[in-house]
Design a protein around this motif. Sequence first.
Motif, mmCIF file in Angstrom:
data_model
loop_
_atom_site.group_PDB
_atom_site.id
_atom_site.type_symbol
_atom_site.label_atom_id
_atom_site.label_comp_id
_atom_site.label_asym_id
_atom_site.label_seq_id
_atom_site.Cartn_x
_atom_site.Cartn_y
_atom_site.Cartn_z
ATOM 1 N N ASP A 25 25.674 -26.762 -48.487
ATOM 2 C CA ASP A 25 26.426 -27.882 -48.345
ATOM 3 C C ASP A 25 25.457 -29.295 -48.993
ATOM 4 N N PRO A 26 26.441 -29.278 -50.207
ATOM 5 C CA PRO A 26 26.060 -30.824 -51.138
ATOM 6 C C PRO A 26 25.903 -31.781 -50.073
ATOM 7 N N ASP A 184 5.301 -30.381 -31.636
ATOM 8 C CA ASP A 184 5.446 -31.682 -32.336
ATOM 9 C C ASP A 184 6.273 -32.023 -33.486
ATOM 10 N N GLY A 185 7.346 -31.935 -33.445
ATOM 11 C CA GLY A 185 9.053 -32.613 -33.621
ATOM 12 C C GLY A 185 8.688 -32.315 -35.604
ATOM 13 N N ALA A 186 8.552 -30.993 -36.380
ATOM 14 C CA ALA A 186 8.596 -31.236 -36.987
ATOM 15 C C ALA A 186 10.240 -30.966 -37.610
ATOM 16 N N ARG A 187 10.424 -31.653 -38.810
ATOM 17 C CA ARG A 187 11.535 -31.935 -39.594
ATOM 18 C C ARG A 187 12.088 -30.803 -40.472
ATOM 19 N N ILE A 188 12.610 -30.452 -40.096
ATOM 20 C CA ILE A 188 12.599 -29.108 -40.658
ATOM 21 C C ILE A 188 14.333 -27.967 -39.969
ATOM 22 N N ASP A 189 14.629 -27.275 -40.811
ATOM 23 C CA ASP A 189 15.693 -26.625 -40.484
ATOM 24 C C ASP A 189 16.593 -25.304 -39.921
ATOM 25 N N ALA A 190 15.408 -24.680 -40.568
ATOM 26 C CA ALA A 190 14.891 -22.993 -40.253
ATOM 27 C C ALA A 190 13.043 -22.334 -40.579
ATOM 28 N N ILE A 191 13.325 -21.568 -40.777
ATOM 29 C CA ILE A 191 12.038 -21.283 -40.753
ATOM 30 C C ILE A 191 11.920 -19.522 -42.166
ATOM 31 N N LEU A 192 10.844 -19.569 -42.203
ATOM 32 C CA LEU A 192 10.913 -18.298 -43.338
ATOM 33 C C LEU A 192 10.090 -17.793 -41.996
ATOM 34 N N GLY A 193 9.857 -16.830 -41.498
ATOM 35 C CA GLY A 193 8.381 -16.280 -40.862
ATOM 36 C C GLY A 193 7.975 -14.910 -41.760
ATOM 37 N N PRO A 194 6.737 -15.061 -41.103
ATOM 38 C CA PRO A 194 5.412 -14.251 -41.917
ATOM 39 C C PRO A 194 6.127 -12.323 -41.799
ATOM 40 N N SER A 195 5.798 -12.661 -43.046
ATOM 41 C CA SER A 195 5.687 -10.722 -43.245
ATOM 42 C C SER A 195 4.909 -9.840 -42.871
ATOM 43 N N PRO A 216 17.306 -21.847 -36.980
ATOM 44 C CA PRO A 216 17.234 -20.224 -37.029
ATOM 45 C C PRO A 216 15.744 -19.503 -37.425
ATOM 46 N N LEU A 217 15.894 -18.295 -37.463
ATOM 47 C CA LEU A 217 14.305 -17.988 -38.266
ATOM 48 C C LEU A 217 14.465 -16.376 -38.465
ATOM 49 N N VAL A 218 14.358 -16.512 -39.645
ATOM 50 C CA VAL A 218 14.236 -15.362 -40.493
ATOM 51 C C VAL A 218 13.410 -14.717 -41.647
ATOM 52 N N ILE A 219 12.978 -12.931 -40.812
ATOM 53 C CA ILE A 219 11.143 -12.695 -41.306
ATOM 54 C C ILE A 219 11.396 -12.298 -42.979
ATOM 55 N N GLN A 237 23.067 -18.833 -41.483
ATOM 56 C CA GLN A 237 23.181 -20.118 -40.377
ATOM 57 C C GLN A 237 22.859 -20.952 -39.621
ATOM 58 N N ILE A 238 22.467 -22.311 -40.724
ATOM 59 C CA ILE A 238 22.649 -22.887 -40.737
ATOM 60 C C ILE A 238 23.893 -23.905 -40.583
ATOM 61 N N ASN A 239 24.809 -23.247 -41.839
ATOM 62 C CA ASN A 239 26.248 -23.962 -41.663
ATOM 63 C C ASN A 239 26.738 -22.885 -40.755
#
Length: 371
Positions: A25-26, A184-195, A216-219, A237-239
Amino acid sequence: MRYVDEFRDHALAKRLAATIAAEVDPGRDYRLMEFCGGHTHAIFRYGVQQLMPPRLRFVHGPGCPVCVLPMARIDQAITLTERHGVTLCTYGDLMRVPGGDRRTLFQARAEGADVRMVYSTQDALRIAREQPGREVVFFAIGFETTTPPTAVALEQARAEGLANFSVFCNHVLTPPALAAILADGARIDAILGPSHVSTLIGTAPYAFVPEQHRLPLVIAGFEPLDVMQSTLMLVRQINAGTARVENQYRRAVSESGNRKAQALMARVFRVRERFAWRGLGEIAESALELAPEFAAFDAERRFPVECAPAREPRGCECPAILRGEKRPTECRLFGTGCTPAHPLGACMVSSEGACAAYWSYGRTRDRAAAG
Ligand code: SF4
């Protein structure tokens, strides 16, 4: 796909990039934190950020084991070998990280300490067997991924009665660190999880991320197409306004992880009450120490050394970078006072450190993107 080249296929990457661009989404920002330094490295090495739409940015997390080790633990290792005269075995990266008074293990070795660079715990065991008259300490660091080799070495040492071998344990745990960043309130929308970590612990320990933080979190696997496919999964997921744990790296990660390795960890280690992380501060139950059954192999009990917490080098932004608050190029020392040849902070030493990744692959690209 079966071969690694297929996960680096240029045409597929372009198609994935076009799909991501079409679905983003722009009118909004997408801030995706990659927890793991391996992902940071892959994103810069393969130019993944440059393939993304402008409002989608990767935020680098603390998943570099060398970077999160507090300087006081480096000081402790140096003191341990100098005061107690032990042979200290460690991985190459760790030898170049400055401690509190800017001394490194390399310098300690140059001044006479017996510090050896090893490639595995088995090298350290071999040195202990070959030199029964010397105390040999393995300086163990790393996230869950690197705990099984340390545990195997300890069980071998106990089985062999190798009384001159011990471990200075600095293994840390991923979920508590992730929880601390989010709390701690990190300003993020989603996480790429560790492999790699997830091959061991599985996907289940990340359930708190969507449940408590609605993120959302995606490994994600480590290859560029893995990262891009995971990014697309997160964008979707965000959308959709959903938050759940998904597993893109199914070829290696299951929900429950590697039970055999988990049982090994449970036999040899126990969780510390607290551990001080570089950049993140003290986090409860976020690291491992040796179980009482292995006390005879615990270097911290056998060679007690106390070192005061050390201050970061003046101007070094490692703590903010490890929390995902700043980028390496926002540090005024980047590329001037601090380079891989003369690193000031740990983030410039390890190949998984964000500053080293920027230096190797991202400097010009980042400037081009910014300009
Ligand atoms: S560039 Fe060097 S001094 Fe600056 S944050 Fe990175 S490691 Fe620290």
